[in-house]
Scaffold this motif. Structure first.
Motif, short mmCIF file in Angstrom:
data_model
loop_
_atom_site.label_atom_id
_atom_site.label_comp_id
_atom_site.label_asym_id
_atom_site.label_seq_id
_atom_site.Cartn_x
_atom_site.Cartn_y
_atom_site.Cartn_z
N ASN A 171 -0.29 -6.35 -8.87
CA ASN A 171 0.40 -5.69 -7.76
C ASN A 171 -0.11 -4.27 -7.52
N VAL A 172 -0.33 -3.53 -8.60
CA VAL A 172 -0.85 -2.17 -8.45
C VAL A 172 -2.27 -2.21 -7.89
N TYR A 173 -3.08 -3.13 -8.40
CA TYR A 173 -4.46 -3.25 -7.91
C TYR A 173 -4.50 -3.60 -6.43
N LEU A 174 -3.71 -4.60 -6.02
CA LEU A 174 -3.69 -5.01 -4.62
C LEU A 174 -3.15 -3.89 -3.72
N SER A 175 -2.23 -3.11 -4.23
CA SER A 175 -1.65 -2.01 -3.44
C SER A 175 -2.65 -0.89 -3.20
N SER A 176 -3.68 -0.83 -4.04
CA SER A 176 -4.64 0.29 -3.96
C SER A 176 -5.91 -0.05 -3.19
N ARG A 177 -6.09 -1.32 -2.84
CA ARG A 177 -7.39 -1.72 -2.29
C ARG A 177 -7.71 -1.10 -0.94
N ASN A 178 -6.68 -0.73 -0.17
CA ASN A 178 -6.93 -0.14 1.15
C ASN A 178 -7.08 1.37 1.10
N ILE A 179 -6.96 1.96 -0.09
CA ILE A 179 -7.07 3.41 -0.23
C ILE A 179 -8.53 3.75 -0.52
N LYS A 180 -9.13 4.51 0.37
CA LYS A 180 -10.57 4.78 0.27
C LYS A 180 -10.94 5.61 -0.95
N ASN A 181 -10.16 6.64 -1.24
CA ASN A 181 -10.53 7.60 -2.28
C ASN A 181 -9.88 7.34 -3.63
N SER A 182 -9.33 6.16 -3.81
CA SER A 182 -8.68 5.86 -5.09
C SER A 182 -9.12 4.48 -5.57
N THR A 223 0.82 -1.21 0.00
CA THR A 223 0.00 0.00 0.00
C THR A 223 0.86 1.26 0.00
N LYS A 224 1.99 1.23 0.71
CA LYS A 224 2.82 2.43 0.81
C LYS A 224 3.39 2.84 -0.55
N ASN A 225 3.57 1.86 -1.45
CA ASN A 225 4.05 2.19 -2.79
C ASN A 225 3.01 3.01 -3.54
N PHE A 226 1.76 2.61 -3.43
CA PHE A 226 0.70 3.32 -4.13
C PHE A 226 0.45 4.68 -3.48
N VAL A 227 0.55 4.75 -2.15
CA VAL A 227 0.39 6.03 -1.45
C VAL A 227 1.48 7.01 -1.91
N SER A 228 2.68 6.50 -2.12
CA SER A 228 3.77 7.34 -2.60
C SER A 228 3.46 7.92 -3.97
N VAL A 229 2.86 7.10 -4.84
CA VAL A 229 2.47 7.58 -6.18
C VAL A 229 1.41 8.68 -6.06
N LEU A 230 0.43 8.47 -5.19
CA LEU A 230 -0.63 9.46 -5.00
C LEU A 230 -0.07 10.79 -4.51
N LYS A 231 0.86 10.72 -3.57
CA LYS A 231 1.44 11.96 -3.03
C LYS A 231 2.27 12.68 -4.09
N SER A 232 2.99 11.90 -4.91
CA SER A 232 3.81 12.51 -5.96
C SER A 232 2.95 13.21 -7.00
N LEU A 233 1.77 12.64 -7.27
CA LEU A 233 0.85 13.23 -8.25
C LEU A 233 -0.11 14.22 -7.61
N GLU A 234 0.05 14.46 -6.30
CA GLU A 234 -0.80 15.37 -5.54
C GLU A 234 -2.27 14.93 -5.58
N LEU A 235 -2.46 13.63 -5.43
CA LEU A 235 -3.82 13.07 -5.45
C LEU A 235 -4.20 12.43 -4.13
N ASP A 236 -3.35 12.59 -3.11
CA ASP A 236 -3.61 11.91 -1.84
C ASP A 236 -4.84 12.45 -1.11
N THR A 237 -5.27 13.68 -1.46
CA THR A 237 -6.46 14.25 -0.81
C THR A 237 -7.64 14.34 -1.78
N LYS A 238 -7.50 13.74 -2.96
CA LYS A 238 -8.55 13.81 -3.97
C LYS A 238 -9.06 12.42 -4.32
N LYS A 239 -10.25 12.38 -4.84
CA LYS A 239 -10.81 11.12 -5.30
C LYS A 239 -10.29 10.85 -6.71
#
Length: 209
Positions: free
Chosen positions: A163-174, A136-152
């Motif tokens: 791997n990308v799909y499984l990394s994103s499953r715990n992210i509520k807004n993505s 999950t932290k890998n996908f969170v890092s991508v979201l922060k880099s793209l400035e999408l961590d606070t957006k849907k």
């Protein structure tokens, strides 16, 4: 229309891709969007609601009082809906809420949704990426880099990327989907639509028919 391609750190790769005006630049059809979203939401309904009617209530079938002479309305069963504990009149029954839409209309609705997001500058093209392990932290890092961590956000991948799909499953807004899973509701419900470079050709092929 040319759009810059970013990497997963949010930096410009120096490359640009041409977005098809037949898919990303049409005049949106509001009624097609309405019908496609309505169908999507209707398909999410289970339709398992059920209440018992008088024929399904357990109780005596004895006539509870004589037909005439009581001064009140006639009554033949304690299971009638007018009595407490009786069956419900015209209650809900299990049913399917789904309805049919033709392919051309659904295709038009999806092109309209993509065109709306493109016109509102809510579309982002990034280069193809993958993770060695599903974290999950890998996908969170991508979201922060793209400035999408606070957006849907909605990520559209070209190929099945477990791997990308499984990394994103715990992210509520993505949400991460494949090209074949694109739907009008999902596109319009996102603040940002992120499309990988490798999926553009398949999107154009599927929606330009």
């Amino acid at each position: 229309m040319e759009v810059a391609v970013l990497d997963i750190t949010g930096k410009d790769t120096g490359r640009k891709v041409e977005l098809s005006s037949d898919v990303f630049g049409i005049a949106p059809n509001d009624h097609a969007i309405y019908l496609d979203v309505k169908q999507y939401l209707a398909n999410q309904r289970q339709g398992t609601h059920k209440s018992k009617e008088r024929a399904e209530i357990t109780g005596s079938t004895r006539k509870i009082k004589k037909q005439k002479g009581t001064g009140t309305a006639r009554a033949g069963s304690i299971k009638s809906g007018v009595f407490r504990g009786g069956g419900r009149m015209f209650g809900p029954r299990p049913r399917s809420y789904s309805f049919k839409l033709n392919k051309n209309l659904k295709r038009l609705a999806r092109k309209s949704a993509l065109s709306i997001q493109t016109n509102d500058n809510n579309l982002m093209i990034i280069e193809d990426f993958n993770f060695e392990d599903p974290k999950t932290k890998n996908f969170v890092s991508v979201l922060k880099s793209l400035e999408l961590d606070t957006k849907k956000s909605l990520f559209v991948l070209g190929n099945e990327n477990t791997n990308v799909y499984l990394s994103s499953r715990n992210i509520k807004n993505s949400k991460v989907i494949n090209v074949s899973e694109i739907n009008t509701y999902g596109v319009l419900n996102a603040n940002k639509v992120v499309i990988t470079e490798g999926s553009l050709e398949e999107i154009n092929t599927n929606l330009s028919k």
